[in-house]
Design a protein around this motif. Structure first.
Motif, PDB file in Angstrom:
ATOM      1  N   ASN A   1     100.373 -14.079  33.327  1.00 14.99           N
ATOM      2  CA  ASN A   1     101.442 -14.933  33.862  1.00 14.99           C
ATOM      3  C   ASN A   1     101.504 -14.777  35.384  1.00 14.99           C
ATOM      4  O   ASN A   1     101.385 -13.665  35.908  1.00 14.99           O
ATOM      5  CB  ASN A   1     102.804 -14.555  33.275  1.00 14.99           C
TER       6      ASN A   1
ATOM      7  N   MET B   1     103.971 -15.146  38.714  1.00 13.78           N
ATOM      8  CA  MET B   1     105.391 -15.191  39.055  1.00 13.78           C
ATOM      9  C   MET B   1     105.753 -16.533  39.685  1.00 13.78           C
ATOM     10  O   MET B   1     106.842 -17.053  39.507  1.00 13.78           O
ATOM     11  CB  MET B   1     105.736 -14.048  40.019  1.00 13.78           C
ATOM     12  N   ASN B   2     104.815 -17.087  40.461  1.00 20.87           N
ATOM     13  CA  ASN B   2     105.049 -18.374  41.122  1.00 20.87           C
ATOM     14  C   ASN B   2     103.824 -19.249  40.907  1.00 20.87           C
ATOM     15  O   ASN B   2     102.709 -18.859  41.243  1.00 20.87           O
ATOM     16  CB  ASN B   2     105.281 -18.188  42.620  1.00 20.87           C
ATOM     17  N   TYR B   3     104.052 -20.422  40.333  1.00 27.27           N
ATOM     18  CA  TYR B   3     102.974 -21.380  40.190  1.00 27.27           C
ATOM     19  C   TYR B   3     103.008 -22.423  41.316  1.00 27.27           C
ATOM     20  O   TYR B   3     102.132 -23.282  41.354  1.00 27.27           O
ATOM     21  CB  TYR B   3     103.049 -22.087  38.823  1.00 27.27           C
ATOM     22  N   ARG B   4     104.078 -22.298  42.255  1.00 23.54           N
ATOM     23  CA  ARG B   4     104.179 -23.215  43.404  1.00 23.54           C
ATOM     24  C   ARG B   4     104.715 -22.417  44.586  1.00 23.54           C
ATOM     25  O   ARG B   4     105.731 -21.726  44.495  1.00 23.54           O
ATOM     26  CB  ARG B   4     105.118 -24.378  43.094  1.00 23.54           C
ATOM     27  N   LEU B   5     103.970 -22.479  45.703  1.00 25.57           N
ATOM     28  CA  LEU B   5     104.361 -21.778  46.917  1.00 25.57           C
ATOM     29  C   LEU B   5     104.400 -22.785  48.075  1.00 25.57           C
ATOM     30  O   LEU B   5     103.531 -23.664  48.174  1.00 25.57           O
ATOM     31  CB  LEU B   5     103.379 -20.658  47.261  1.00 25.57           C
ATOM     32  N   THR B   6     105.420 -22.638  48.943  1.00 28.05           N
ATOM     33  CA  THR B   6     105.495 -23.456  50.158  1.00 28.05           C
ATOM     34  C   THR B   6     105.225 -22.539  51.333  1.00 28.05           C
ATOM     35  O   THR B   6     105.936 -21.531  51.518  1.00 28.05           O
ATOM     36  CB  THR B   6     106.864 -24.119  50.280  1.00 28.05           C
TER      37      THR B   6
ATOM     38  N   ARG C   1     102.196 -15.799  52.430  1.00 22.29           N
ATOM     39  CA  ARG C   1     103.216 -15.460  51.442  1.00 22.29           C
ATOM     40  C   ARG C   1     102.578 -14.646  50.317  1.00 22.29           C
ATOM     41  O   ARG C   1     101.371 -14.707  50.074  1.00 22.29           O
ATOM     42  CB  ARG C   1     103.847 -16.719  50.871  1.00 22.29           C
TER      43      ARG C   1
ATOM     44  N   THR D   1     102.795 -13.303  46.101  1.00 19.12           N
ATOM     45  CA  THR D   1     103.273 -13.543  44.743  1.00 19.12           C
ATOM     46  C   THR D   1     102.669 -12.494  43.814  1.00 19.12           C
ATOM     47  O   THR D   1     101.726 -11.784  44.203  1.00 19.12           O
ATOM     48  CB  THR D   1     102.928 -14.959  44.245  1.00 19.12           C
ATOM     49  N   THR D   2     103.151 -12.401  42.618  1.00 18.07           N
ATOM     50  CA  THR D   2     102.712 -11.368  41.669  1.00 18.07           C
ATOM     51  C   THR D   2     102.071 -12.028  40.442  1.00 18.07           C
ATOM     52  O   THR D   2     102.565 -13.056  39.950  1.00 18.07           O
ATOM     53  CB  THR D   2     103.887 -10.492  41.225  1.00 18.07           C
TER      54      THR D   2
ATOM     55  N   ILE E   1      97.456 -21.833  41.576  1.00 18.65           N
ATOM     56  CA  ILE E   1      98.770 -21.882  42.264  1.00 18.65           C
ATOM     57  C   ILE E   1      98.774 -23.110  43.178  1.00 18.65           C
ATOM     58  O   ILE E   1      97.830 -23.310  43.959  1.00 18.65           O
ATOM     59  CB  ILE E   1      98.994 -20.597  43.084  1.00 18.65           C
TER      60      ILE E   1
END
Length: 729
Positions: free
Chosen positions: A601, A603-608, A615, A617-618, A694
């Motif tokens: 899994n 943690m973030n499937y979308r990053l800005t 940035r 994410t995990t 991502i």
């Protein structure tokens, strides 16, 4: 009638086309006549039979020994050659059968024509450029140059300098499987008044079915007592089983006043025999003792027996004894009424028939061998001795040839025993799947030892002679208690976290008695469980099982590993213990495998991300299976110029039911146009692989935005001014 005439013409043409003389192989007509369906024509080693098809057409079958050779439709005038046999059919008559002409290929044996030469019972007496005189069985034959003649079972040809001999095969026609052969070699005897003569008559049924033998005296002098007897009883007919011999006696009592020459005729079935009897007056004690034999010389193959009939009669009561002297290692003995005897008592006027039997060893030397017979007669009127010499000419020997032993090994029920171990002296052999073994050995005496697991050992002594083919059957008895255990495989596969499949085990009772077997397992890891069941579906535990003798039973093993067991290979041992104390241990290898289930899994499937910034994410990794996941590797794929960092990049092992995580840091280069981008994440292990991406939304900084808006306004103003200017024109 026309068909019969054509058949006779066909046979005549075949006989006319035969070459009169040839010093090599030649075809000889050995039979012409009718054969009915069911009749058997034997020509040497070959048999010829006629059969009808379902449409009534005749077919000819040719067989050699025990195997069929060939067959063909018996069309008129057709001809077929098979090895040394040529058969030409003629017409077919519903009552008489099929008319056939049979030719046999014979091989020549050449002998230089010179007086005194002896071969095959023939003796050359005189030779000229145009004739040769030959003596055979007491008869003299004159043969012209370039001519041929049949004598008994031989064909003779004379070239002017050489006598060529062809040995013809024995030809016998038997009906419905029977082949009756009558042996009575006597044609003329000399007796004294008052004598009682007993002459042997041998009747042999070479067929496989029982036949009725009819015997009768057709004619004899009026005052003579003549009859055919079997074991002292006068007979008219008797049943003779297949493959057996009947020994009859032609008993002739000569009256005291008899004299001159007389003839006796008797019949055995359809065969008629004539015996000429000369009656002489006794001249004294020695001349009154009569010793007669019709055969003095025999041609014998080494390994066979020769039989010389010997008729002795005396005019007074006497004891007769016989002594025999044969070559070294030969066996010779005398028989009377199928009993071995060396001395008999004879009443006045009676006669006795001895058979001098000589067993020729298989390693006898070629050539002539003498057997000397001494006859001693002791009676009230004195004692006399007479000597007779028989000659055996050995024409074929097996001296120095290896012997062949054909061994069949069976159990106590008569079934063949395959893969049995056979030890002969210091050599070890094995029987094939049919329990048979064929081996060549030097002549001699051997001890044959046969053994196999589950059977009692058997021994037998065997003597093999030169060139001999000996068939021997040895029975080995089953052990009282013996069994074998067989499993469906050497490996028992089990998957952690699923229901264990049953593992089939077969116990076969090879002993003579019923037996009971206890079941057990050793080497099972701690906290593991196992049980035996009667069927795959059963849940009832089995600890022992009964198996009848000669039968087998299948049971099933179920092994349950502990929940914390590690995948791998485990060795356990199946133990089956007989009530007799016999134990079988069978190793089983358990191949324990786990369920591999890796779940990943983000943690973030979308990053800005603003261009020029970064940035984090995990990524979380879970092991929901029952086996460890090993060598986990995390990698990322981003647009060109981007920087992506994964920490950690690899995880050596992830145990079941345990999670782990990694940090992903993404840095977007300055000047990256605003928009949507994809960074692909891949997680690979030794067992499974996962892929996903991502979504990265890239934005520009605020000053850059203002400059952009200003540029857009300038562009807009420029467009308006251009429109106005163009419009004025």
């Amino acid at each position: 009638m026309k068909k019969i005439f054509l058949s006779v013409v066909l046979a005549s043409l075949l006989l006319m086309n035969f070459p009169v003389f040839s010093s090599s192989d030649k075809w000889v007509v050995v039979y012409t006549g009718y054969l009915k369906p069911g009749d058997i024509l034997s020509v040497g080693d070959y048999t010829i039979t006629v059969r009808q098809s379902i449409y009534g057409s005749p077919y000819i079958f040719i067989k050699k020994g025990s195997e069929w050779g060939t067959f063909f439709k018996a069309d008129f005038g057709a001809s077929l050659e098979y090895e040394n046999i040529r058969v030409t059919p003629g017409s077919y008559d519903s009552e008489k059968g099929l008319f056939v002409v049979v030719n046999y290929k014979v091989t020549s044996e050449e002998h230089k024509a010179k007086p005194g030469l002896y071969f095959k019972g023939f003796e050359i007496l005189n030779v000229t450029n145009s004739t040769v005189k030959i003596k055979y069985s007491g008869k003299i034959l004159t043969l012209l140059a370039n001519s041929s003649a049949r004598i008994g079972s031989y064909l003779l040809e004379f070239t002017g300098s050489t006598v060529v001999l062809y040995e013809l095969p024995k030809v016998v026609v038997s009906t419905s499987g029977a082949e009756l052969v009558v042996s009575f070699p006597y044609r003329e005897i000399t007796v004294f008044p008052g004598e009682t003569i007993q002459l042997p008559v041998f009747v042999t049924n070479n067929g496989s079915e029982k036949v009725t033998v009819k015997a009768g005296i057709l004619s004899a002098p009026a005052d003579w007592d003549v009859g055919l007897y079997y074991q002292g009883v006068e007979i008219g007919s008797m049943d003779l089983e297949g493959k057996s011999t009947l020994s009859l006696e032609l008993r002739i009592s000569i009256p005291q006043n008899a004299s001159g020459v007389h003839y006796i005729k008797f019949s055995i079935n359809d065969e008629i025999f004539t015996l000429k009897v000369k009656v002489k007056e006794p001249k004294g004690v020695e001349e009154g003792v009569k010793v007669y034999t019709p055969i003095l010389v025999q041609e014998v193959e080494a390994g066979e027996s020769a039989r010389f009939p010997l008729v002795i009669s005396t005019p007074y009561d006497a004891n007769i004894s016989i002594s025999l002297h044969a070559p070294t290692n030969w066996k010779a003995y005398s028989t009377y009424q199928n009993m071995r005897v060396s001395e008999v008592s004879l009443r006045k006027g009676e006669s006795v028939v001895f058979d001098v039997v000589v067993e020729v060893p298989r390693n006898a030397d070629l050539g002539a061998h003498e057997i000397k017979v001494g006859i001693a007669v002791e009676g009230s009127q004195g004692s006399i001795t007479k000597d007779i010499t028989f000659v055996i000419n050995v024409y074929k020997t097996y001296k120095g040839q290896k012997a062949t032993l054909k061994l069949a090994v069976v159990d106590d029920s008569g079934m063949p025993v395959p893969k049995a171990t056979v030890k002969i002296e210091n050599e070890t052999y094995g029987t094939d799947i049919n329990g048979l073994l064929e081996v060549e050995l030097d002549p001699g005496e051997y001890k044959v030892v046969v053994a196999k697991d589950g059977f009692e050992k058997a021994e037998e002594d065997v003597k093999l002679e030169d060139g001999e083919v000996k068939e021997l059957k040895i029975m080995i008895r089953k052990e009282a208690y013996y069994f074998v255990v067989d499993t469906e495989s050497d490996v028992y596969p089990i998957t952690l976290g699923s229901v264990s499949s049953p593992f089939a085990i077969t116990i076969e009772n090879l002993g003579r008695n019923d037996d009971e077997y206890k079941l057990g397992i050793s080497g099972l890891p701690s906290n593991w469980n196992a049980m035996f069941t009667q069927s795959p579906e059963s849940t009832l535990q089995l600890t022992k099982i009964k198996v009848e003798a000669g039968k087998s039973e299948t049971i099933y093993l179920k092994v349950y590993p502990s929940l914390n067991a590690k995948p791998g290979k485990y060795n356990i041992t199946l133990i089956v213990r007989s009530s007799s104390g016999l134990v079988k241990e069978v190793p089983i290898k358990i191949d324990l495998t786990g369920i591999y289930q890796m779940d990943v899994n983000l943690m973030n499937y979308r990053l800005t991300i603003t261009a020029g910034e970064e940035r984090e994410t995990t990524i979380n990794i879970y092991n929901f299976g029952t086996a460890p996941i090993t060598n986990i590797r995390i990698s990322a794929s981003a647009p060109k110029g981007w920087e992506v960092y994964v920490e950690p990049q690899s995880i050596p092992i992830l145990d079941p039911k345990k999670p782990t995580s990694a940090m992903i840091r993404i840095k977007v280069p300055k000047g990256t146009p605003a928009g949507d981008y994809r960074v692909r994440i891949t997680v690979k292990s030794d067992q499974q692989e996962w892929n996903d991406s991502i979504r990265v939304v890239v934005r520009q900084k605020s000053t850059s935005a203002y400059i952009g808006i200003f540029l857009l306004i300038l562009a807009f103003v420029g467009v308006i001014l251009m429109i106005r200017r163009v419009g004025r024109r």
